[in-house]
Design an enzyme around this catalytic site. Structure first.
Site, PDB file in Angstrom:
ATOM      1  N   GLY A  18     119.646  94.129  93.107  1.00 15.66           N
ATOM      2  CA  GLY A  18     120.923  94.279  94.285  1.00 15.66           C
ATOM      3  C   GLY A  18     120.746  95.493  95.067  1.00 15.66           C
ATOM      4  O   GLY A  18     119.913  96.205  95.079  1.00 15.66           O
ATOM      5  N   HIS A  60     113.324 104.834 104.170  1.00 14.76           N
ATOM      6  CA  HIS A  60     112.056 104.172 103.809  1.00 14.76           C
ATOM      7  C   HIS A  60     111.056 104.769 104.365  1.00 14.76           C
ATOM      8  O   HIS A  60     109.742 104.494 103.535  1.00 14.76           O
ATOM      9  CB  HIS A  60     112.604 102.651 104.240  1.00 14.76           C
ATOM     10  CG  HIS A  60     113.256 101.966 103.240  1.00 14.76           C
ATOM     11  ND1 HIS A  60     112.754 100.932 102.362  1.00 14.76           N
ATOM     12  CD2 HIS A  60     114.666 102.041 102.837  1.00 14.76           C
ATOM     13  CE1 HIS A  60     113.860 100.512 101.715  1.00 14.76           C
ATOM     14  NE2 HIS A  60     114.870 101.390 101.858  1.00 14.76           N
TER      15      HIS A  60
END
Length: 188
Positions: A18, A60
């Site tokens: 999730g 990221h």
């Protein structure tokens, strides 16, 4: 769950989780375990007006080792099919993530109000490319079917499309791992 097998042992690994589950960080750790070359395929299409999403992309990028090569593309099937791998030492390919790829495909096909399955040619091509991929591959995807039914049609469409795509990817992958609260659980 300790994860003792390397990505080279399992050629194709699907990592599900999730939002903020730790799935991307786990996939990056998994990719780095062998110490070999890593090719990171980022599927997000940055929107300069969306500062929150831009910050997530930056997070990221900053987390990835500098020696990893990066390909930014929403044409994932083509990247997997046409991108050459060194024959004697293929780089592990890490795809992050299927949810942003799916969003880009729905946008490109203007399919948010179209019937379910409108992007079937895109999902078919992706599943075929993953199934035929010859090198070690780690794919990150969102598991969105554990919450409430989305209130909007587009939310339900996304949930349904990614749920079906995840099932198909899990079938062609050698391994599937669900990450919950940063903890990986082997599914397959």
């Amino acid at each position: 769950m300790p994860h003792s097998s390397s990505p080279a042992t399992h050629r194709r690994t699907l990592v599900l989780g999730g939002a903020r589950s730790g799935k991307s960080a786990f996939a990056e750790e998994l990719a780095a375990r062998d110490g070999g070359a890593v090719r990171y395929v980022a599927t997000a299409i940055p929107d300069p007006d969306d500062h929150d999403f831009t910050a997530r992309i930056t997070e990221h990028r900053d987390r990835r080792p500098v020696e990893w090569s990066t390909i930014e593309s929403a044409d994932l099937a083509t990247v997997l099919i046409e991108s050459p791998q060194p024959p004697n030492e293929p780089a592990l390919t890490l795809v992050d993530d299927i949810g942003t790829w799916l969003t880009a495909r729905l946008d490109a096909r203007e399919a948010w109000q179209a019937p379910r399955g409108t992007i079937g040619t895109d999902t078919d091509a992706l599943v075929a490319a993953v199934g035929a991929y010859c090198g070690p591959l780690v794919i990150v995807t969102s598991e969105v079917g554990m919450g409430v039914v989305p209130a909007t049609r587009s939310g339900r469409l996304f949930r349904d499309e990614i749920g079906l795509l995840n099932q198909r990817l899990a079938r062609v992958c050698d391994e599937a791992i669900l990450v919950v609260a940063g903890l990986p659980q082997r599914l397959k």
